[in-house]
Design a protein around this motif. Structure first.
Motif, PDB file in Angstrom:
ATOM      1  N   MET A   1      49.362  34.084  63.472  1.00  0.00           N
ATOM      2  CA  MET A   1      50.600  34.879  63.365  1.00  0.00           C
ATOM      3  C   MET A   1      51.799  33.958  63.226  1.00  0.00           C
ATOM      4  O   MET A   1      52.684  34.187  62.408  1.00  0.00           O
ATOM      5  N   MET A   2      51.825  32.896  64.083  1.00  0.00           N
ATOM      6  CA  MET A   2      52.951  31.972  64.016  1.00  0.00           C
ATOM      7  C   MET A   2      52.978  31.277  62.675  1.00  0.00           C
ATOM      8  O   MET A   2      54.054  31.114  62.077  1.00  0.00           O
ATOM      9  N   TYR A   9      56.705  30.595  69.021  1.00  0.00           N
ATOM     10  CA  TYR A   9      55.929  31.296  70.033  1.00  0.00           C
ATOM     11  C   TYR A   9      56.782  32.340  70.779  1.00  0.00           C
ATOM     12  O   TYR A   9      56.314  33.437  71.093  1.00  0.00           O
ATOM     13  N   ALA A  10      58.042  31.983  71.089  1.00  0.00           N
ATOM     14  CA  ALA A  10      58.897  32.917  71.840  1.00  0.00           C
ATOM     15  C   ALA A  10      59.135  34.203  71.043  1.00  0.00           C
ATOM     16  O   ALA A  10      59.153  35.310  71.604  1.00  0.00           O
ATOM     17  N   THR A  11      59.283  34.085  69.716  1.00  0.00           N
ATOM     18  CA  THR A  11      59.505  35.289  68.887  1.00  0.00           C
ATOM     19  C   THR A  11      58.289  36.182  68.895  1.00  0.00           C
ATOM     20  O   THR A  11      58.385  37.415  68.989  1.00  0.00           O
ATOM     21  N   VAL A  12      57.073  35.552  68.809  1.00  0.00           N
ATOM     22  CA  VAL A  12      55.855  36.361  68.826  1.00  0.00           C
ATOM     23  C   VAL A  12      55.690  37.049  70.178  1.00  0.00           C
ATOM     24  O   VAL A  12      55.299  38.220  70.255  1.00  0.00           O
ATOM     25  N   SER A  13      56.002  36.364  71.269  1.00  0.00           N
ATOM     26  CA  SER A  13      55.889  36.970  72.602  1.00  0.00           C
ATOM     27  C   SER A  13      56.827  38.181  72.739  1.00  0.00           C
ATOM     28  O   SER A  13      56.443  39.212  73.315  1.00  0.00           O
ATOM     29  N   LYS A  14      58.027  38.063  72.244  1.00  0.00           N
ATOM     30  CA  LYS A  14      58.962  39.194  72.328  1.00  0.00           C
ATOM     31  C   LYS A  14      58.480  40.367  71.488  1.00  0.00           C
ATOM     32  O   LYS A  14      58.610  41.533  71.891  1.00  0.00           O
ATOM     33  N   ALA A  15      57.913  40.103  70.316  1.00  0.00           N
ATOM     34  CA  ALA A  15      57.433  41.182  69.462  1.00  0.00           C
ATOM     35  C   ALA A  15      56.257  41.899  70.091  1.00  0.00           C
ATOM     36  O   ALA A  15      56.114  43.129  69.990  1.00  0.00           O
TER      37      ALA A  15
END
Length: 518
Positions: A1-2, A9-15
């Motif tokens: 995904m990244m 990683y922080a953007t994927v965690s928030k999504a």
């Protein structure tokens, strides 16, 4: 995904944690050179809350005060303007001002409530642009309105508007009628309450018709309490007084107003299910009945007649017969006209003047004085007004010129005055016809004009009489009988010779004495 979306990683965690993105971070406002002086500007705006409306700070005044009193070097006018535009509503809202007022919808039962108001309108009256006053009486349930235009907005117009409206509607509202604090009705407003000291005549008028009054709050704050009639006057002015009406008299204008009111029955107000006429048909039956007698709306005055044969009424002057000079007369002042009485007998009637310091004169009122002073006629103000009104026609002038040429200035003018005096017994149209006939044959005397005028009047009467059949016509044999039948009844007592019998007895006694001596 990244790797696929090239994100961290922080953007994927928030999504993964929430489908909604986090709110954008609000950055602190950038400091400006005005920041040290914002408290001073706020103090000026708060001081305006208690200041007179026309003596409050403008942006320009705030800007100059900051420069002169606070040494605010480096600030600009647009900078101050942007801050004042944002800050002034906030300060007013914090003080409880400038907040939109909430209104509660109202229901009006049929036949119960009404609203009354005056509004000024411009009218071209007789070629002159004048300000008149539009009276409106509106039933709250149906929206049926009755209007009337008056030369003034005084108490007499207030009363006459009510009488006309109630007569037109055919009844009286059984509930409250909403009013402004008009001087015609309210003598004094008692503080901030709903209590009012009403004028004496208004109290009598209300009692006569059974009206119940409700007075709105003074000023603009109470305008919404009778918003129906407030909006009605504006709508009426825009739809019927644009362009400005041109009429010869208020009587002609009010005839048009009645037609406009009748045509308003087909109008539908907003989203109401019924038209004005359909709703009024339901409401008419629920109104209270009118009293049998009407209220005398005229204002009674007792002015004195001055040496010019005039009375002063509401800063205007009106003529009366010159025989009343120096005496007090009774004037009944109505909204559109006034009537003058002397010992209960009507002596003058005038259309009411609009404006102030004006004069309305009737030439007939000065004829007795002009007989003694014929030289005053050519320059008389009453003659000038009679010409302007069409009562003194070019035929009058032509006959007058011929009479002066034949009899001289003084006697020719007196002959004209005698002709004008005939107008008290002969109609104006017949008198003009008589003048034309006498002028054609050169008969320059009042008797000749009277003869020709009576011929014209008799011809009109004969033409106006209904046709008779042959049997009725056969009964009229002689012209003398027809003339005798038109004479007034003779109420004189029969002649008697009883007074002469005394002479006969006295003569008989004298004869006997002569016989005895012989």
């Amino acid at each position: 995904m990244m790797r696929r979306y090239n994100v961290g990683y922080a953007t994927v965690s928030k999504a993964v944690g929430s489908a909604w993105p986090e709110p954008r971070k609000v950055m602190p406002a950038r400091r400006t050179r005005l920041d040290p002086f914002k408290l001073a500007v706020d103090a000026m705006l708060r001081a305006d809350l208690d200041a007179p409306r026309k003596q409050r700070h403008t942006v320009t005044r705030i800007f100059h005060r900051l420069l002169d009193e606070y040494g605010a070097e480096g600030i600009s006018y647009p900078m101050v303007r942007r801050y004042v535009k944002e800050r002034r509503p906030q300060i007013r809202a914090a003080a409880g001002l400038g907040v939109d007022e909430a209104f509660v919808p109202q229901s009006h039962p049929p036949g119960m409530e009404a609203e009354v108001d005056f509004g000024d309108v411009k009218v071209r009256l007789g070629g002159e642009l004048v300000t008149c006053y539009l009276f409106a009486f509106r039933l709250s349930f149906s929206g049926r309105s009755v209007h009337r235009v008056f030369a003034s907005g005084g108490q007499e117009a207030f009363f006459e508007g009510h009488v006309h409206a109630l007569r037109t509607l055919g009844g009286v509202p059984r509930g409250k009628v909403r009013y402004d604090n008009l001087k015609a009705a309210v003598a004094q407003v008692l503080g901030f309450t709903r209590h009012r000291v009403e004028t004496a005549r208004w109290t009598a008028f209300k009692s006569h018709y059974g009206l119940e009054s409700f007075y709105c709050r003074p000023g603009l704050a109470g305008a919404h309490e009778k918003g129906g009639v407030e909006g009605q006057i504006g709508w009426y002015r825009r739809n019927h007084f644009v362009p400005v009406p041109e009429v010869a008299s208020l009587t002609e204008l009010n005839a048009l107003v009645e037609q406009w009111d009748a045509g308003d029955d087909a109008r539908r107000i907003g989203a109401r299910p019924h038209t004005v006429g359909e709703a009024f048909a339901l409401e008419r039956e629920l109104l209270a009945p009118l009293p049998e007698e009407e209220f005398e709306t005229g204002l009674q005055l007792r002015p004195r007649v001055d040496r010019y044969g005039q009375v002063s009424v509401r800063m205007n002057r009106y003529s009366v017969p010159v025989r009343l000079v120096g005496r007090r007369v009774q004037v009944v002042l109505h909204a559109s006209h006034l009537v003058v009485y002397d010992n209960g007998v009507e002596v003058a009637r005038h259309e009411r003047l609009t404006g102030k310091l004006r004069t309305r004169l009737e030439l007939d009122h000065y004829l007795e004085a002009l007989i003694r002073k014929p030289g005053a006629l050519p320059g008389a103000t009453a003659l000038e007004q009679a010409r302007a009104a069409g009562r003194f026609t070019p035929l009058h002038d032509a006959w007058w010129d011929a009479a002066r040429a034949a009899h001289g200035e003084r006697e020719g003018t007196r002959a004209l005055i005698d002709v004008l005096l005939l107008g008290r017994a002969i109609g104006h149209e017949h008198l003009v016809t008589g003048l034309a006939a006498a002028l054609r044959v050169g008969a320059l005397t009042a008797d000749a004009v009277a003869l020709e005028a009576r011929k014209a009047a008799q011809a009109d009467d004969e033409a106006a009489e209904p046709a008779v059949d042959a049997a009725q016509a056969a009964n009229v044999t002689f012209l003398a009988q027809w003339r005798l039948s038109h004479l007034p009844p003779d109420t004189r007592p029969l002649p008697s010779v009883a007074a002469y019998d005394q002479l006969l007895r006295r003569r008989a006694g004298g004869a006997r004495r002569e016989g005895e001596s012989g």
